[in-house]
Design an enzyme around this catalytic site. Sequence first.
Site, PDB file in Angstrom:
ATOM      1  N   TYR A 195       0.792  -1.137  -0.059  1.00 41.37           N
ATOM      2  CA  TYR A 195      -0.074  -0.039  -0.137  1.00 41.37           C
ATOM      3  C   TYR A 195       0.680   1.237   0.002  1.00 41.37           C
ATOM      4  O   TYR A 195       0.225   2.452  -0.076  1.00 41.37           O
ATOM      5  CB  TYR A 195      -0.697   0.157   1.059  1.00 41.37           C
ATOM      6  CG  TYR A 195      -1.591  -1.278   1.597  1.00 41.37           C
ATOM      7  CD1 TYR A 195      -2.348  -1.791   0.710  1.00 41.37           C
ATOM      8  CD2 TYR A 195      -1.205  -1.823   2.815  1.00 41.37           C
ATOM      9  CE1 TYR A 195      -3.426  -2.850   1.153  1.00 41.37           C
ATOM     10  CE2 TYR A 195      -1.798  -3.100   3.153  1.00 41.37           C
ATOM     11  CZ  TYR A 195      -2.686  -3.477   2.187  1.00 41.37           C
ATOM     12  OH  TYR A 195      -3.332  -4.835   2.550  1.00 41.37           O
TER      13      TYR A 195
ATOM     14  N   CYS B  67      14.819 -11.331  -0.643  1.00 41.64           N
ATOM     15  CA  CYS B  67      15.207 -11.142  -2.026  1.00 41.64           C
ATOM     16  C   CYS B  67      14.207 -10.505  -2.990  1.00 41.64           C
ATOM     17  O   CYS B  67      13.502 -11.146  -3.800  1.00 41.64           O
ATOM     18  CB  CYS B  67      15.504 -12.527  -2.796  1.00 41.64           C
ATOM     19  SG  CYS B  67      16.931 -13.268  -1.691  1.00 41.64           S
TER      20      CYS B  67
ATOM     21  N   TYR C  87      -2.491  -5.790  10.991  1.00 45.08           N
ATOM     22  CA  TYR C  87      -2.181  -6.161   9.482  1.00 45.08           C
ATOM     23  C   TYR C  87      -0.990  -6.428   8.901  1.00 45.08           C
ATOM     24  O   TYR C  87      -0.431  -6.246   8.054  1.00 45.08           O
ATOM     25  CB  TYR C  87      -2.891  -5.291   8.527  1.00 45.08           C
ATOM     26  CG  TYR C  87      -4.489  -4.850   8.715  1.00 45.08           C
ATOM     27  CD1 TYR C  87      -5.259  -6.040   8.568  1.00 45.08           C
ATOM     28  CD2 TYR C  87      -4.930  -3.961   9.480  1.00 45.08           C
ATOM     29  CE1 TYR C  87      -6.520  -5.936   8.696  1.00 45.08           C
ATOM     30  CE2 TYR C  87      -6.236  -3.881   9.631  1.00 45.08           C
ATOM     31  CZ  TYR C  87      -7.116  -4.947   9.319  1.00 45.08           C
ATOM     32  OH  TYR C  87      -8.470  -4.908   9.548  1.00 45.08           O
TER      33      TYR C  87
HETATM   34  N1  LLP Z   1     -15.146  -4.828   9.120  1.00 44.33           N
HETATM   35  C1  LLP Z   1     -14.857  -5.420   7.997  1.00 44.33           C
HETATM   36  C2  LLP Z   1     -16.139  -6.040   7.257  1.00 44.33           C
HETATM   37  C3  LLP Z   1     -13.713  -5.273   7.407  1.00 44.33           C
HETATM   38  O1  LLP Z   1     -13.386  -5.834   6.105  1.00 44.33           O
HETATM   39  C4  LLP Z   1     -12.646  -4.715   7.977  1.00 44.33           C
HETATM   40  C5  LLP Z   1     -11.356  -4.622   7.458  1.00 44.33           C
HETATM   41  C6  LLP Z   1     -12.944  -4.300   9.311  1.00 44.33           C
HETATM   42  C7  LLP Z   1     -13.987  -4.218   9.774  1.00 44.33           C
HETATM   43  C8  LLP Z   1     -11.869  -3.724  10.046  1.00 44.33           C
HETATM   44  O2  LLP Z   1     -11.315  -2.601   9.648  1.00 44.33           O
HETATM   45  P1  LLP Z   1      -9.956  -1.736  10.356  1.00 44.33           P
HETATM   46  O3  LLP Z   1     -11.008  -0.967  11.408  1.00 44.33           O
HETATM   47  O4  LLP Z   1      -9.044  -2.824  10.913  1.00 44.33           O
HETATM   48  O5  LLP Z   1      -9.309  -0.917   9.385  1.00 44.33           O
HETATM   49  N2  LLP Z   1      -4.754  -5.140   4.835  1.00 44.33           N
HETATM   50  C9  LLP Z   1      -5.169  -3.753   4.677  1.00 44.33           C
HETATM   51  C10 LLP Z   1      -6.380  -3.773   5.669  1.00 44.33           C
HETATM   52  C11 LLP Z   1      -7.728  -4.606   5.266  1.00 44.33           C
HETATM   53  C12 LLP Z   1      -8.930  -4.322   5.796  1.00 44.33           C
HETATM   54  C13 LLP Z   1      -9.850  -5.539   5.685  1.00 44.33           C
HETATM   55  N3  LLP Z   1     -11.147  -5.277   6.176  1.00 44.33           N
HETATM   56  C14 LLP Z   1      -3.977  -2.975   5.591  1.00 44.33           C
HETATM   57  O6  LLP Z   1      -2.908  -3.371   5.948  1.00 44.33           O
HETATM   58  O7  LLP Z   1      -4.409  -1.890   5.759  1.00 44.33           O
END
Ligand code: LLP
Length: 461
Positions: free
Chosen positions: A359, A386, A415
């Site tokens: 990202y 690598c 994450y």
């Molecule tokens: N609810 C649902 C349905 C979701 O899909 C997500 C995150 C959350 C809640 C929680 O979102 P948060 O509050 O943690 O932002 N890998 C990415 C983030 C992907 C988020 C996926 N869904 C990153 O590293 O930024």
Amino acid sequence: MAEMAQAGSSAETPEVGIDVAKRLALFPVTTRLRPGPGGERLQIAGCDLDNLAEQYGTPLYLYDQATLDANLETYQQALSRAYPGPWGVTYAGKAFLCVALAQWVQRRGLWMDCTGTGELAIALAAGAQREQILAHGVNKSAADLISELTAAGTIVVDSLVELDRLTRMIARTDGPVPDLWLRLRPGLAVDTHSHTQTGHEDSKFGMGEAEALEAIRLCRLHNLPLTGIHFHQGSQFRDPTPIGPALEKALDLVVELRGKGDWLPQVLCPGGGWGVPYHEDDLPFPSIDRYIEFVAQRLADGCLRRDLPLPRLQLEPGRSLVAQAGVAVYRVGYVKYTAHQRWVLLDGGLADNPRPALYGSRYTALPVRAPQRPSAGPAWLAGPYCESGDILIQGLHFPEVEAGELVAVPMSGAYQLSMASNYNGACKPAVVWLRDGNSHLVQRREEPEDLLRRDVALAEV
Ligand code: LLP
């Protein structure tokens, strides 16, 4: 679009000092500088980071319980102040889950959002109660649906196909039936990196309005316990404005149904996604209170205008609960100079934190020893893997550091480990829980034997 910011080359980067106080503000709430013979040292929850690195090895992930509690309290207090109806908090387990964290979630009485059988297994191992477990997912497998029907209190239905599968499965079971919520696709995303937007019209998640109306009709027809409406517009946002029109859409849908019958959602969940500052340049970051006030007020006003009873407002944060509690600690292998760059080469990177590569996330860091040292100019903090994309932090003003020193990266609780890989045969780091001057190993470091555990050798090749 804070995630997109990139540092320029050393030639373009102005020579500025390090605002250590601002960097420290991104660390857990219990972070202190402890005076010592070789200069001050970073300490979290009364534990010296150099001692922890010695004891548990590096790369090491630390979680500070006091920060988890403080962030949760911010949510709970803001919700009770801002929302006149019932409310609740679900922890989005995808941000990071291990048994210890799931125990924390369970003991604090939060609900737990589990995506898939694996996360569900962790929640159950921590003693989560059925009514605390909420199952999410697009294209849930048959195995997912079976385990969720058995163990979850709520299933968030993503599509009409899934509803049809669930309806057949429910007809064949005689156990308790979980509550069902519908996941809406409001057609509006929040402002964030495109990979983490989910609410837009062409998102793979959820149902459009016509599908949702049909789903509600089918639930009523089959007498299914449909109790809630859910949407999630994306993650790592700092402006809650797009939640307003999405709430309006959800409430309009409810009003449309009121004309056709008497179904009312008991729960309305506008997801999670509230962001965190990863870098000192992201400060000041708008407060969680501001986000919650906005959501609570819009929902309460929207219901009042439509003469609807207040549903339970259920928020679903992941990152904003756990990111600040987590710190990644790496050891410097050596420092290398190339034509224009100073490389601080660490023993971890892409494999435990793919977020900068995925990202363009911009992190910050401090050396564990004498973190107040002046900047020696921009540095490129990179891992041992690598791939040239294995750069944790680009062009960060950083002191002169030597081989063997420790570097701490704040805001590492969300994450990172949940998306960690075994690239180059990397073993996943140990996770240590910090509380009141004590450290507890809650996930041991992976060993090469763990990497071999799933493999089956051929009898002949
Ligand atoms: N609810 C649902 C349905 C979701 O899909 C997500 C995150 C959350 C809640 C929680 O979102 P948060 O509050 O943690 O932002 N890998 C990415 C983030 C992907 C988020 C996926 N869904 C990153 O590293 O930024």
